[in-house]
Design an enzyme around this catalytic site. Structure first.
Site, PDB file in Angstrom:
ATOM      1  N   ASN A   1       0.802  -1.210   0.000  1.00  0.00           N
ATOM      2  CA  ASN A   1       0.000   0.000   0.000  1.00  0.00           C
ATOM      3  C   ASN A   1       0.843   1.272   0.000  1.00  0.00           C
ATOM      4  O   ASN A   1       0.356   2.347  -0.349  1.00  0.00           O
ATOM      5  CB  ASN A   1      -0.938   0.014   1.213  1.00  0.00           C
TER       6      ASN A   1
ATOM      7  N   CYS B   1      -7.522  -0.649   8.543  1.00  0.00           N
ATOM      8  CA  CYS B   1      -7.062  -1.485   7.440  1.00  0.00           C
ATOM      9  C   CYS B   1      -6.556  -0.514   6.391  1.00  0.00           C
ATOM     10  O   CYS B   1      -5.644   0.247   6.683  1.00  0.00           O
ATOM     11  CB  CYS B   1      -8.155  -2.408   6.934  1.00  0.00           C
ATOM     12  N   SER B   2      -7.129  -0.485   5.212  1.00  0.00           N
ATOM     13  CA  SER B   2      -6.695   0.529   4.260  1.00  0.00           C
ATOM     14  C   SER B   2      -7.526   1.792   4.422  1.00  0.00           C
ATOM     15  O   SER B   2      -7.022   2.833   4.808  1.00  0.00           O
ATOM     16  CB  SER B   2      -6.786  -0.002   2.830  1.00  0.00           C
TER      17      SER B   2
ATOM     18  N   GLY C   1     -10.325   1.730   6.362  1.00  0.00           N
ATOM     19  CA  GLY C   1     -11.085   1.664   7.604  1.00  0.00           C
ATOM     20  C   GLY C   1     -12.554   1.469   7.322  1.00  0.00           C
ATOM     21  O   GLY C   1     -13.418   1.960   8.043  1.00  0.00           O
TER      22      GLY C   1
END
Lengths: 552, 747
Positions: free
Chosen positions: A268, A355-356, A358
């Site tokens: 990411n 996470c990425s 959310g």
């Protein structure tokens, strides 16, 4: 074409149909052949309304064999045509979400049916309103009133000395996907929040989800930090996390659970995201929970569909189930949630989950952890609030605690069914800002209205209220099973006993107990009356009172 | 805390890393030997039991909260059991301990219950057998009831280690003579102890009367008769003294081939059809002998094919069904999944659990047995045919299938007494070789096949799927399976009634006293106190309402009607056939591959079996009528209580079906209590009776594996997996994709 009045078809309208008002149009009413995946071709009559498609068998006692809200349909295809030999075979292949695909055949005029179905199953693409906006059902409870964020935070004892409610997002200008009302550390000013927002994906800053009533540790959720390839840092974000850590006067580090697998978090960085590094966040400890993203999950669920439809695997059931990885995903989500709950419950440290964006995994983790920690969320209303607040897609893994939840399986299945039905406004749109713009609460009915005005149907009779009991499921494959009553419920061969005999017996006993208690009270009254009136009682007690073992 | 060395540290709360191991080897932790003291726990010996060898300062490992503790004590070996005597506090003050076995303690292992012994040498685990050159630092015992014991011998004197290890190996693994079974020493020593109600009304089938009673109960006496031709085992030592054959069958026929080739009655269905069994005739090469056999069988078939007998369908179990080898192989793979040494092993195997389970094929074998039993049931019930089970000795799969069919078809067999009588009839009198199949004498590992356990597991599947249909609980089935290895009951320690009778008789002549009074396993008071016996009874079971004689006839008729399903002929609708033709071209033209899958499945529907099976399942269940299991993939489950009960990670505190059952029991008690109160009011008696103590009172946090579960500390710590994610394979691409902003409303 669109609006034949309902009255003509009243005899066919569904007996238990609660949608009665003038919003309900019969659009199609035709004889077709339905190719049932389980029992082969069946002659039937299909009715399509602006809400659903249903099909009644013309063969066996006119049973209702199909009943799908149009919102569930994901694809409609034309099939067949006139063959060279002059045979006419026309059909429509209708594929549904969640549920299995459905095949329907119609004599000659399939064009009508195709067009109507397409229009009403995908209303937005045809500039038609979603059915929820037409639905005029009335319930004696207004489900929109269930969730009041201020009240929910008050229940948790908020605001307090360390946490405040902020209206910085009142017009969704800080973060358009966050609610208007947020709970943040008292020591962080609104300016601080704005600066933190620049460093979090989609401006989703860390905000409080839940606070432990005793040790005051918290669960905070957000999206990933925008670290990027160059390893950017943001002093405000670092300071903000430290402020969160200090709210419960713990000396220990703040625990950050990144829901993603380590490699994905690293990957990411290439797109500007990333995770909190040790260097930048001295007072935080980061763990990866290895939960996969929505694409992997969706693929896995698709595989589950394949192994249960139309036939359920017999001898290779277990390896097929394993190859879907579905239960493995569940195991990982549960394991993550147990860790979050344990960290908070033991008072070791506050927890930040992301996470990425959310959006998905974060919501799963926080809501599951809250379900384990806070018995309030295991009641019907509490769960509704949790769904409304955190967004959650599953809960049946708690079937291993059959006395800990106020609601039953039907409650969960009803919620899942209406996730796609478009009958209620509850699950429309992505975030509060859009819902407000569309005036969802004014123009649609809430799913909670349906449920709360009929609560008995959704109650678990075994429910035992245990405040402060933390539930820890065991996240082992040995305990996980596919939710057969949900995923395989359409298959007539897998038919669960309804109602469950243990539950049935228990309900009988409950009724018997209430009856006895009432009798006892009457007897008490009678005996005090007897003191003044000494006439003998009319019937002998043993006749009136059958003994328990003969009673059921 | 005397005698307790805490040797492990928990790590359950740490986040799982791939390399994380939560299990700390006690050897790695220094223990101050001065602290090592033992609290004296006395050895309890049964009548006739003798101490053979012992060792002190043995460390028994206790698994809990994903770490290990040790308890010091004495390890002893008697001619009945291996026992560890230590001060295990965990066993005290607990609900669970109320379900105590009076014969076998928590730390006792009967010699017959030992499955495999391992020694640890320099951290390496090796199986132990025969004469040892080197003695291990640790002894691991795997039991047939799936317990796993770890005994550390590091602090034990060398000569004691030698004595106890070789003693245990010898007494559990060396071949034994039947006469040396503890059963006989016990019976001789306990001669005067007569049990109160030795049989609990269980029909033993050791008299002619018992068989006549069974014939009458099933209305089989119209076409079948009980015979005493084998009294004194004059004809055959494989057959019981009394059994039942078709009425016209001459007794000489029984003598011809020592009872082989004779249809022997098992049970009669309400419609008059019967379940029969036959052991195969000896295999002959000689043409003349074969000719004799053939004409003999022809004669037999003529007898049973003639009216009033129904058409016979023969099920040859030796060739068309499971082999004993299949069952043995499957179970030995299956049991390994539960014989787990520590928490690390538990989590390592967790990810692959389903495929491991499937590769053992144990569940598939269960499914095949259930399916075969449904097929037989369909013949008897819907086709009005007699079914003749054929097997070489008619004493393995015959026992399994005939009893399974009876459990499904005869509600009497679902009561405790009925079930026990069934086991007596089909297994004990049916001559199932328990001695060989359990390998009690350690004479041949090849013969060891868990056929009876397979039967219990099949019954468990039925009971689990239909909770109100059985008078007994899964706990009953579990303790029954444990009782296979307790050599004080004669029930499971002989190969045939002949073997039992002859061994008891000779004994009595030698000592010139009355014959030995052997205990039967059905006397549950030997093993359990009345309170614990309560857990064997299913509170959901409702006895069939008894009606007075005048009414009985009517209900019997009604009952039959409920049982009998429409004949297959009337069921298959001609309309469908016609209709199929009509839609055939449509299907071919329209629906390529996707639908062909669907159409095949509906072809299968034509099958009688499917029709019968689906028609039964589409109707509401009559728990006092015919009972069929579901056999689809997700419906066949692991009998968690029996197989997982000793694994701490496998239990859920306050969870499982136990949680609702205990709520139900509480409510039943409350209702009963209220009822008493009302009765008292009417009888105007003042004082309230004392509240009956309940085994399940205040039981909100019972283990899901109640009443077994070894972990008794009721810890509030969650159990966390310690192993990671398996390779994703073809999903790798997806895994790398970015998260997207998804709206569930328009997925």
């Amino acid at each position: 074409m669109a609006s034949a009045p309902t009255s003509k078809y009243n005899s066919h309208s569904l007996e238990n149909e609660s949608i009665k008002r003038g919003t309900f149009f019969i659009l199609i009413d035709k004889e077709v052949i339905y190719i049932c995946p389980f029992n082969g071709p069946i002659k039937g009559r299909v009715y399509i309304t602006n809400y659903r498609l249903y099909l009644r068998s013309l063969e066996t006692d006119s049973a209702l064999i199909l009943d799908v809200p149009l919102g569930v349909i994901s694809r409609i295809e034309k099939m067949g045509g006139a063959t060279s030999r002059g045979e006419n075979s026309y059909g429509l292949d209708i594929t549904c979400k969640v549920r299995d695909s459905v095949l329907s055949y119609e004599g000659h005029s399939r064009r009508d049916m195709f067009e109507i179905l397409t229009r009403y199953a995908f209303p937005l693409a045809h500039s038609l309103p979603i059915f929820a906006f037409l639905n005029e059902e009335k319930f004696n409870v207004d489900g929109w009133m269930v969730y009041n964020p201020v009240e929910e935070y008050r229940r948790q004892g908020l605001p307090n000395h360390h946490w405040r409610i902020t209206f910085i997002n009142k017009c969704y200008e800080l973060c358009d996907t966050y609610p208007a009302l947020l709970v943040v550390p008292y020591r962080a000013s609104d300016d601080d929040l704005r600066r933190v927002a620049t460093f979090r994906s989609r401006n989703r800053i860390p905000v409080l989800s839940w606070i432990h009533p005793e040790n005051k540790t918290v669960i905070v959720r957000c999206s990933q930090p925008l670290v990027g390839m160059s390893g950017k840092r943001n002093k405000d974000d670092e300071k903000y996390l430290d402020v969160i850590r200090e709210t419960n006067r713990q000396i220990s580090k703040l625990t950050i659970y990144d829901a993603r697998p380590n490699v994905n978090a690293v990957a990411n960085k290439a797109t500007g995201g990333g995770y909190e590094s040790d260097d930048a966040y001295h007072n935080a400890e980061l763990f990866f929970l290895d939960i996969h993203n929505i694409h992997v999950m969706r693929e896995s669920l698709k595989k589950v569909k394949d192994i249960v439809y139309p036939n359920v695997e017999e001898s290779h059931w277990l390896s097929s189930l394993e190859s879907t990885h579905w239960l493995e995903h569940i195991k990982l989500v549960l394991t993550g949630a147990i860790q979050v709950a344990d960290k908070v419950s033991s008072g070791k440290s506050s927890v930040l989950v992301h996470c990425s964006d959310g959006w998905d995994r974060t919501a799963q983790l926080t809501s599951l952890a809250m379900l384990m920690l806070d018995s309030y969320y295991r009641s019907i209303e509490g769960f509704e609030i949790l769904v409304q607040k955190e967004w959650i897609s599953f809960g049946h893994k708690f079937a291993s605690f059959p006395t800990a939840f106020e609601f039953n399986e039907r409650f969960l299945i009803t919620i899942l069914d209406h996730l796609y039905s478009c009958r209620f406004g509850t699950f429309l749109y992505n975030c509060e800002s859009v819902r407000e713009k569309q005036k969802v609460t004014e123009r649609t009915v809430s799913l909670w209205s349906l449920i709360n005005s009929n609560k008995d149907k959704f109650k678990n009779p075994f429910y035992t209220k245990e405040i402060n009991r933390v539930l820890y499921p065991v996240a082992s494959m040995r305990h996980l099973e596919l939710w057969v009553n949900y995923y395989i419920r359409w298959n007539p061969r897998i038919k669960q006993q309804q109602p469950n005999p243990v539950e049935q017996r228990y309900v009988e006993l409950l009724a018997l107990r209430d009856e006895y208690i009432q009798r006892l009270e009457e007897l008490q009254l009678a005996s005090s009356a007897k003191l003044s009136d000494p006439s003998p009682s009319p019937s002998s007690p043993s006749q009136m009172m059958p003994h328990v073992h003969t009673h059921f | 805390m005397l005698g307790k060395g805490v040797v492990g540290g928990g790590g359950g709360t740490k986040a799982p890393k791939p390399s994380f191991v939560s299990y700390v080897r006690p050897e790695e932790i220094h223990t101050n030997e001065k602290e090592v003291t033992e609290k004296e726990v006395t050895l309890h010996l049964l009548p006739g039991e003798q101490l053979l060898c012992e060792a002190s300062t043995v460390l028994k490992y206790v698994q809990e909260d994903s770490c290990q503790r040790g308890i010091y004590g004495k390890l002893v070996c008697t001619d009945f059991k291996i026992a560890f005597l230590g001060d295990d506090e965990s066993a005290l003050d607990n609900d669970e301990t109320q379900f105590k076995n009076k014969v076998i303690g928590e730390n006792d292992i009967t010699l017959h219950c030992v499955d495999q012994i391992y020694g640890v040498f320099d951290e390496k685990k090796k199986p132990l057998f025969g004469q040892l050159k080197k003695y291990p630092e640790k002894l691991i015992i795997h039991c047939k009831d799936l317990r796993v014991f770890h005994f550390g011998l590091r602090y034990t004197k060398e000569e004691e280690v030698k004595r106890i290890v070789s003693g245990i190996i010898h007494h559990t693994q060396a071949p034994k003579l039947l006469k040396r079974l503890f059963l006989f020493s016990y019976a001789t020593a306990a001669q005067n102890n007569t049990a109160t109600d030795p049989k609990n009304h269980t029909v033993m089938f050791d008299t002619l009367k018992d068989w006549c009673w069974e014939l009458e109960r099933t209305k089989g006496n119209v076409k079948y008769k009980a015979v005493s031709v084998n009294e004194g085992y004059k004809v055959s030592d494989r057959l019981p003294a009394y059994f039942v054959v078709p009425t016209p069958l001459p007794e000489e026929d029984v003598r011809c081939f020592q009872g082989r080739g004779i249809p022997i009655w098992c049970w009669s269905c309400h419609n008059g059809c019967a379940l029969l069994k036959m052991s195969a005739l000896p295999k002959e090469q000689d043409d003349g002998l074969l000719q004799i056999q053939k004409s003999f069988l022809d004669g037999i078939y003529k007898t049973v094919h003639r009216p009033p007998y129904e058409i016979v369908k023969t099920e040859d179990l030796s060739s068309n069904f499971l082999s004993l080898q299949d069952i043995q192989t499957a179970y030995s793979k299956f049991k390994q999944l539960f014989l787990i040494d520590n928490s690390t092993e538990f989590w390592d195997t967790d990810i692959k659990w389903f495929s491991l389970l499937e590769s053992s094929s144990w569940l598939d074998i269960i499914r095949r047995c259930l399916k075969k039993a449904i097929e037989i049931t369909e013949c008897l019930e819907a086709q009005n045919m007699n079914v003749l089970l054929l097997e070489e000795n008619a004493s393995d799969l015959c026992c399994l299938l005939s009893s399974l069919v009876q459990v499904m078809m005869d509600p009497h067999c679902r009561t405790r007494v009925g079930f026990q009588s069934l086991v007596q009839k089909e297994w004990i009198m049916g001559g199932h070789c328990f001695l060989d199949r359990c390998n009690h004498l350690r004479q041949s590992d090849k013969e060891e096949v868990p056929v009876f356990l397979l039967f219990l597991d099949c019954v468990w599947q039925l009971a689990h799927q239909h909770p109100p249909a059985f008078d007994f609980t899964e706990t009953y089935l579990t303790v029954l399976s444990d009782s296979l290895y307790i050599p004080i009951f004669s029930t499971f320690f002989f190969n045939s009634p002949h073997q039992k009778d002859t061994n008891m008789g000779r004994e009595s002549q030698d000592t010139q006293s009355k014959p030995l009074n052997l205990l039967t396993v059905w006397d549950w008071s030997v093993q359990f106190e009345p309170k614990a016996q309560m857990l064997l009874k299913n509170p959901l079971y409702v006895e069939k309402p008894k009606l007075d004689k005048g009414q009985r006839k009517g209900t019997r008729f009604k009952h039959q009607r409920q049982l009998s399903l429409p004949l297959t002929q009337s069921k298959s609708s001609p309309k469908r056939g016609f209709f199929r033709e009509e839609t055939d071209h449509l299907i071919k033209n329209l629906l390529g591959k996707r639908i062909s899958k669907l159409i095949n499945s509906s072809d299968e529907l034509q099958d009688n079996f499917r029709e019968f099976y689906e028609s039964w399942h589409s109707k509401p269940t009559d728990y006092h009528g015919l009972l069929l299991p579901h056999i689809e993939g997700p419906e066949i489950k692991v009998w968690a209580q029996r197989y997982l009960r000793w694994i701490p990670e496998a239990q859920i505190l306050g969870g499982g079906r136990v949680a609702t059952m205990s709520k139900l029991l509480e409510m039943m008690e409350e209702v009963e209590h209220l009822q008493e109160k009302i009765d008292e009011r009417h009888h105007s008696q003042g004082a309230l009776p004392a509240e009956a103590p309940s085994l399940l009172r205040s039981s909100a946090r019972l283990s899901s594996l109640f009443p077994f579960a070894l972990l008794q500390r009721h810890s509030s710590k969650p159990v966390l997996p310690t192993s990671g994610w398996k390779a994703l394979g073809d999903e790798e691409d997806l895994a790398k994709r970015e998260d997207e902003f998804v709206d569930l409303g328009d997925v």
